[in-house]
Structure formats: C-alpha cells, structure tokens
Design a protein around this motif. Structure first.
Motif, mmCIF file in Angstrom:
data_model
loop_
_atom_site.group_PDB
_atom_site.id
_atom_site.type_symbol
_atom_site.label_atom_id
_atom_site.label_comp_id
_atom_site.label_asym_id
_atom_site.label_seq_id
_atom_site.Cartn_x
_atom_site.Cartn_y
_atom_site.Cartn_z
ATOM 1 N N ARG A 133 0.742 -1.409 0.203
ATOM 2 C CA ARG A 133 0.577 -0.155 0.440
ATOM 3 C C ARG A 133 1.231 1.513 -0.176
ATOM 4 N NH1 ARG A 133 -3.468 1.493 4.952
ATOM 5 N NH2 ARG A 133 -4.866 3.424 4.014
ATOM 6 N N ARG A 137 0.968 4.051 -3.005
ATOM 7 C CA ARG A 137 0.808 5.675 -2.194
ATOM 8 C C ARG A 137 2.479 6.292 -2.953
ATOM 9 N NH1 ARG A 137 -2.382 9.271 -2.304
ATOM 10 N NH2 ARG A 137 -2.701 11.036 -1.150
ATOM 11 N N GLU A 140 1.613 7.059 -6.274
ATOM 12 C CA GLU A 140 0.396 7.647 -7.367
ATOM 13 C C GLU A 140 1.037 9.079 -6.811
ATOM 14 O OE1 GLU A 140 -2.894 5.895 -5.825
ATOM 15 O OE2 GLU A 140 -2.932 7.619 -4.760
#
Ligand SMILES: [Fe+2]
Ligand SMILES: [Fe+2]
Length: 168
Positions: A133, A137, A140
C-alpha cells in the motif's frame, strides 16, 4: 516487502539526496536548487506516507509514534530554514548539515526502535500488505500533477516567495 523495509529503502533515498546536496560546490547553484527541491518533495511525501498510513497502523505496537509526529514538525521547520536560506548564501551548507543530521537522527531511530518493535509485534502478512500500500501510494503521489503543484506551492511559501518570484 514489509512496510518497514519500504520505508527504510525510502530513508536511504533521502540520505543519498542529502549526501549529494552536501557535496555540491557553492557555484553549482542551479543543481543545488534542483537537488534541494527533489529532496524537499521526497521528504514531504515520506512524512505523508508515514502520517497517513504507517503511524496510524502501528500506534499500538510502538510508543514512539507520538515522538515521531513531533520530529516531523521539527524536520519541516528545518526544511523551511534551508529553503529560506537558499543555495547562494554562505549559511546554506551549515543549514543543510543540520537538516541531514536531523533526518538521520529521526530515520535512524525509526529503523532501530520503531520499525524493530513493529516487525516484532505485527503479523508478517499485515506488514507485507501495508508495504504494498505504501509503495503504490508513493508511486501515485510521485505521478500526481496535483501533488506536484501542491509541493511547488509549499516550497514557494516556505521560501517566502509565494507569488512565484525567482528563488534565492
Ligand atoms: Fe518519520
Ligand atoms: Fe521515516
């Protein structure tokens, strides 16, 4: 990779940028500014990943989380000092060294104490999922135009040139 490994690897990227910045001679002003901007952005994203994903998930496992939040605020203050000083001024190298030491102190303590506690207490699969995760992230955030703009504005505000006037 476990969340603690992902964050430790990102610490190493921050360390490398700080070492690079500290080694650039005073006459390479543009390069100093580029590396500094990159460092400030990566450090901001690192703190965001920890504040939003990692710290809330490990509060029960490590008493160091409260201290870590305070240390992030101190790092932000020193980032502001470095940006305001700017690469043309004589005091720049000294302020970069202070930032380098502060990042090393914080990241080193996370690795030796908080991450060690978290690795010992949390389930391996949970840590692997959190690691995935955090990695996605980070990618991103790095790819996001909104984040780029937000970080540019933040740097300008910290530099004291919010109108976009040329930095010092
Ligand atoms: Fe941290
Ligand atoms: Fe960290």
């Amino acid at each position: 990779m476990r969340a603690t490994e992902v964050l430790s690897a990102h610490h190493d990227e921050l360390r490398a940028l700080l070492t690079r910045l500290g080694g650039l001679p005073a006459d390479r002003v543009d390069e100093r500014r580029q590396v500094l901007d990159h460092l400030v952005d990566e450090l901001s994203m690192h703190e965001q990943l920890e504040d939003e994903i990692f710290y809330p998930s490990v509060t029960a496992a490590s008493p160091r989380v409260a201290v870590a939040h305070a240390e992030h605020r101190y790092l932000e203050d020193q980032v502001a000092v470095v940006l305001r000083t700017g690469p043309r001024r004589a005091g720049f190298d000294a302020e970069v060294r202070v930032l380098h030491q502060a990042v090393e102190h914080h990241a080193g303590q996370e690795e030796r104490e908080m991450f060690a506690e978290v690795d010992a207490k949390l389930d391996h699969d949970v840590l692997e999922q959190m690691g995935a995760r955090i990695s996605s992230r980070l990618e991103e955030l790095r790819a996001s135009r909104t984040t780029k703009l937000r970080l540019r504005v933040k740097r300008a505000v910290l530099r004291g040139t919010p109108g976009g006037a040329p930095g010092r």
